[in-house]
Design a protein around this motif. Structure first.
Motif, PDB file in Angstrom:
ATOM      1  N   ASP A 190       0.872  -1.184   0.000  1.00  0.00           N
ATOM      2  CA  ASP A 190       0.000   0.000   0.000  1.00  0.00           C
ATOM      3  C   ASP A 190       0.906   1.230   0.000  1.00  0.00           C
ATOM      4  OD1 ASP A 190      -1.796   2.023   0.361  1.00  0.00           O
ATOM      5  OD2 ASP A 190      -2.586   1.316   2.280  1.00  0.00           O
ATOM      6  N   ALA A 191       1.156   1.772  -1.196  1.00  0.00           N
ATOM      7  CA  ALA A 191       2.146   2.849  -1.346  1.00  0.00           C
ATOM      8  C   ALA A 191       1.498   4.213  -1.519  1.00  0.00           C
ATOM      9  CB  ALA A 191       3.060   2.545  -2.530  1.00  0.00           C
ATOM     10  N   ARG A 192       0.325   4.416  -0.967  1.00  0.00           N
ATOM     11  CA  ARG A 192      -0.335   5.717  -1.116  1.00  0.00           C
ATOM     12  C   ARG A 192       0.390   6.804  -0.325  1.00  0.00           C
ATOM     13  NH1 ARG A 192      -5.701   4.985   1.307  1.00  0.00           N
ATOM     14  NH2 ARG A 192      -4.536   3.462   2.553  1.00  0.00           N
ATOM     15  N   ARG A 193       1.029   6.425   0.780  1.00  0.00           N
ATOM     16  CA  ARG A 193       1.790   7.379   1.592  1.00  0.00           C
ATOM     17  C   ARG A 193       3.193   6.822   1.809  1.00  0.00           C
ATOM     18  NH1 ARG A 193      -3.361   7.428   3.806  1.00  0.00           N
ATOM     19  NH2 ARG A 193      -4.354   9.487   3.998  1.00  0.00           N
ATOM     20  N   LEU A 194       4.173   7.729   1.918  1.00  0.00           N
ATOM     21  CA  LEU A 194       5.569   7.342   2.161  1.00  0.00           C
ATOM     22  C   LEU A 194       6.001   6.242   1.185  1.00  0.00           C
ATOM     23  CD1 LEU A 194       5.495   7.244   6.080  1.00  0.00           C
ATOM     24  CD2 LEU A 194       6.143   9.144   4.602  1.00  0.00           C
ATOM     25  N   ARG A 195       5.805   6.520  -0.084  1.00  0.00           N
ATOM     26  CA  ARG A 195       5.978   5.492  -1.115  1.00  0.00           C
ATOM     27  C   ARG A 195       7.363   4.854  -1.090  1.00  0.00           C
ATOM     28  NH1 ARG A 195       4.004   5.734  -7.344  1.00  0.00           N
ATOM     29  NH2 ARG A 195       5.330   4.100  -8.194  1.00  0.00           N
ATOM     30  N   SER A 196       8.404   5.665  -1.076  1.00  0.00           N
ATOM     31  CA  SER A 196       9.757   5.110  -1.135  1.00  0.00           C
ATOM     32  C   SER A 196      10.052   4.241   0.079  1.00  0.00           C
ATOM     33  CB  SER A 196      10.786   6.233  -1.252  1.00  0.00           C
ATOM     34  OG  SER A 196      10.683   7.122  -0.144  1.00  0.00           O
ATOM     35  N   LEU A 197       9.591   4.671   1.251  1.00  0.00           N
ATOM     36  CA  LEU A 197       9.818   3.888   2.467  1.00  0.00           C
ATOM     37  C   LEU A 197       9.019   2.587   2.436  1.00  0.00           C
ATOM     38  CD1 LEU A 197      11.222   3.765   5.173  1.00  0.00           C
ATOM     39  CD2 LEU A 197       9.339   5.074   6.171  1.00  0.00           C
TER      40      LEU A 197
END
Length: 306
Positions: A190-197
């Motif tokens: 789930d990469a909607r927030r803090l994608r790189s992390l």
């Protein structure tokens, strides 16, 4: 061409025109050239992909006519497949696809090639259906052996998905195997927030699960199943990930897209290393634990949890 030559010759004689009669030499020359030409050399292969049978014809650069039919017994109740294909010059690969009944078995093929004038025939080629090239070979005793490839059905283990067949057809197929079972793991991203992390933690989680002997696949929300993380995708809450023997949800748990029904399930909160954030999300953590999941603050915690 012989008919055209005869018509031109008859018309020239009837009209008393030598020029019209000489025109008959053009189709005669073309026919002679085609009659002299050798038929194309061919090799025919057949494989079953789901409910379709695909026939692949490999040949040299010569033009010709190719007949393909199944070697059915004389008393067969069903009329066998028969196809006629024109092979243009310089085209070396032809493909034919047709549907067949789910439980029926393809028969051996007979293939014959002719030159364009049908004066020469290449020896028939008999081929049996080979194993689908996307299927892994057995590698020794104690290792799973491949049985067949069939269309994916809801509930099939993710570890059985045939990714090479998916890349070729765009549809999901699974390998049916016999032998000892292997364990599968699904990493939901789930990469909607803090994608790189999130991506970094998802990759680390997959590495840890692989070290523990799991066959790992990703399910990227907004994209779908993937054997590896796609280079580009649009994150969203859309998707219905399948369950593995272990299912791991990786994201910033400010809000959770879905509550996994899988057992066991682990949620990795990439922002949970911040104590203040973790305190604010205690209510959400309790809800996830009540649903039977375990909440982790990083991928490294999978080492003790799994």
């Amino acid at each position: 061409m012989l008919t055209v030559a005869a018509v031109l010759l008859a018309a020239g004689l009837a009209l008393g025109s030598p020029d019209a009669a000489l025109l008959s030499l053009i189709p005669l020359f073309a026919y002679s050239l085609n009659a002299w030409m050798e038929p194309p050399k061919i090799a025919v292969f057949k494989r079953r992909v789901g409910s379709q049978v695909e026939i692949i014809i490999e040949s040299d650069r010569k033009p010709g006519i190719i007949y393909i039919y199944e070697a059915a017994p004389i008393n067969a109740p069903v009329r066998p497949l028969r196809r006629r294909v024109f092979k243009p010059p310089f085209r070396r690969i032809l493909k034919i696809q047709y549907y067949m009944a789910e439980k029926s078995q393809p028969l051996p093929l007979v293939a014959e090639s002719y030159n364009p004038a049908f004066t020469k025939r290449r020896t028939a080629v008999y081929t049996e259906e080979p194993r689908l090239d996307a299927s892994p070979e057995p590698r020794g005793p104690g290792v799973e052996e491949f049985l067949e490839v069939r269309p994916y059905q809801p509930g099939d283990p993710v570890k059985l998905i045939n990714w090479k067949a998916f890349a070729k057809t765009g549809e999901l197929y699974v390998n049916t195997r016999i032998g000892p079972e292997t364990r599968s793991a699904v990493v939901v991203v789930d990469a909607r927030r803090l994608r790189s992390l999130v991506i970094a933690e998802a990759v680390r989680a997959a590495e840890i699960l692989s070290e523990k002997g799991y066959d790992v696949v990703y399910y990227v929300l907004g994209h779908g199943l993937a054997p590896s993380l796609p280079r580009s995708f649009t994150p969203s809450c859309e998707g219905s990930p399948p369950c593995g023997d272990v299912t791991v949800y990786v994201g910033s748990l400010a809000d959770v897209c879905l509550i996994l029904k899988c057992k066991p399930a682990y949620y990795i909160d990439v922002a949970g290393v911040n104590s203040l954030v973790a305190v604010k999300r205690l209510k959400l953590y309790r809800e996830l634990r009540a649903a039977g999941a375990e909440v982790l603050r990083g991928a490294e915690e999978l080492r003790r949890a799994v």
